[in-house]
Scaffold this motif. Sequence first.
Motif, short mmCIF file in Angstrom:
data_model
loop_
_atom_site.label_atom_id
_atom_site.label_comp_id
_atom_site.label_asym_id
_atom_site.label_seq_id
_atom_site.Cartn_x
_atom_site.Cartn_y
_atom_site.Cartn_z
N THR A 1 0.84 -1.19 0.00
CA THR A 1 0.00 0.00 0.00
C THR A 1 0.89 1.25 0.00
N VAL B 1 0.75 5.19 0.86
CA VAL B 1 -0.12 6.01 1.72
C VAL B 1 0.34 7.46 1.73
N SER C 1 -7.31 11.31 11.77
CA SER C 1 -6.50 10.10 11.61
C SER C 1 -5.55 9.92 12.79
N LEU D 1 -2.52 3.52 7.45
CA LEU D 1 -2.97 2.16 7.15
C LEU D 1 -4.14 1.75 8.05
N LEU E 1 -7.61 3.35 7.35
CA LEU E 1 -8.35 2.93 6.16
C LEU E 1 -9.73 2.38 6.52
N TYR F 1 -2.10 -5.09 5.65
CA TYR F 1 -1.48 -4.05 4.83
C TYR F 1 -0.01 -3.90 5.20
#
Length: 418
Positions: free
Chosen positions: A189, A191, A199, A230, A233, A248
Amino acid sequence: MHDIRALRADPAGFDAAMARRGLAPVSAELLALDAVRREELTRQQEALSRRNELAKQIGLRKRKGEDTAALEEEARDLRQRLEAFETQRFEIDDRLASLPGILDADVPDGRDESDNVVLHQHGEPPRPNFTPKQHFELGEALGLMDFAAASKLAGARFTVLRGALARLERALGQWMLTLHATEHGYTETSVPYLVNAASMYGTSQLPKFEEDLFKTTDGRYLIPTAEVPLTNLVRDEIVPEAALPFRYTALSPSFRSEAGSAGRDTRGMLRQHQFHKVEMVSVTRPEDSAAEHERMTRCAERVLTELGLTWRRVVLCAGDTGFSAAKTYDLEVWLPGQGAWREISSCSNCRDFQARRMNARMKPSEGKGNVFLHTLNGSGVAVGRALIAVMETHQQADGSVVIPEVLCPGMGGLDRIS
């Protein structure tokens, strides 16, 4: 975040759980704040009922041609009150957000890192027939590690790498990322390196650890680890049970102010404001997180074994376990130049602590109601510290460094830095 219903059901148990973290009893204070919130919510429900009743009365009077001015004025006041309710943040929410997660029962008691427990060790510390150097001594002697240039560019706790050492750092990150993505079942992934406050709150960096973060002028934050994007998400998502687990992995820079580390590890690359790390994140069903924790830690251990390093697994005691974690394994690597064990990876099971902050839930395949997910994170591993360990472990008497076989393809076939 904590489940207030569990606190109401067993305040003494909650206080005992916080006592393991070294905190004084808090249940009486929290229950009092909870009572305030419940009273406010009751008033909100009463206001909603009254607003609906007023709407009916106003409609009825208008149909009859009667005056509705007084009722409409009351309705406006209620609308303003209800709008205020929507933005209201209760003190109990802030207090609950400030308290660490509840530890697993098998986490050993203890005050600090001296009470951590070694579970097993891979290999024995090497005993070279020469006096081993520390990584910064090796790097500077090779002319490939430049702290003076980094200080000129950015200040303390930065490093400039050149030539073969810069390539070795890149090879380490790429090899670890590929290993986790192709053999360990993690989804590679890419990011953002800047995230919003929501977040940071979701993974517990905010509000407690804001001083450790770098904040931009537009209110965003540089990530301290790819764990943040991550894990988020799944924020505000309801995930079908059949889709789990999510795994991930990402290779990203990490940015940390190191606010609490003044005077610690000032030489070399051990504690930097900027470094690269390969992160692993898992999102699981509640009943699977303990097994996933073991699996994740084994993935990180394989990295260290493949690099030919001497390492050990340590379970952190109650006083050394991180804010969000219910249980944490640290992997420590032996650094011959320092003659000491140093942490190179940390793998944590946060259970539902982060999921409650993120409102991340699972829809069970059977039965009614949604349940909070479990989240886990681990270093797989920190690239800078892996570079240090490779340099110190595989150094030769002439100051050269032998490159582990798994990294040679990434080094264009080079097997030694001289």
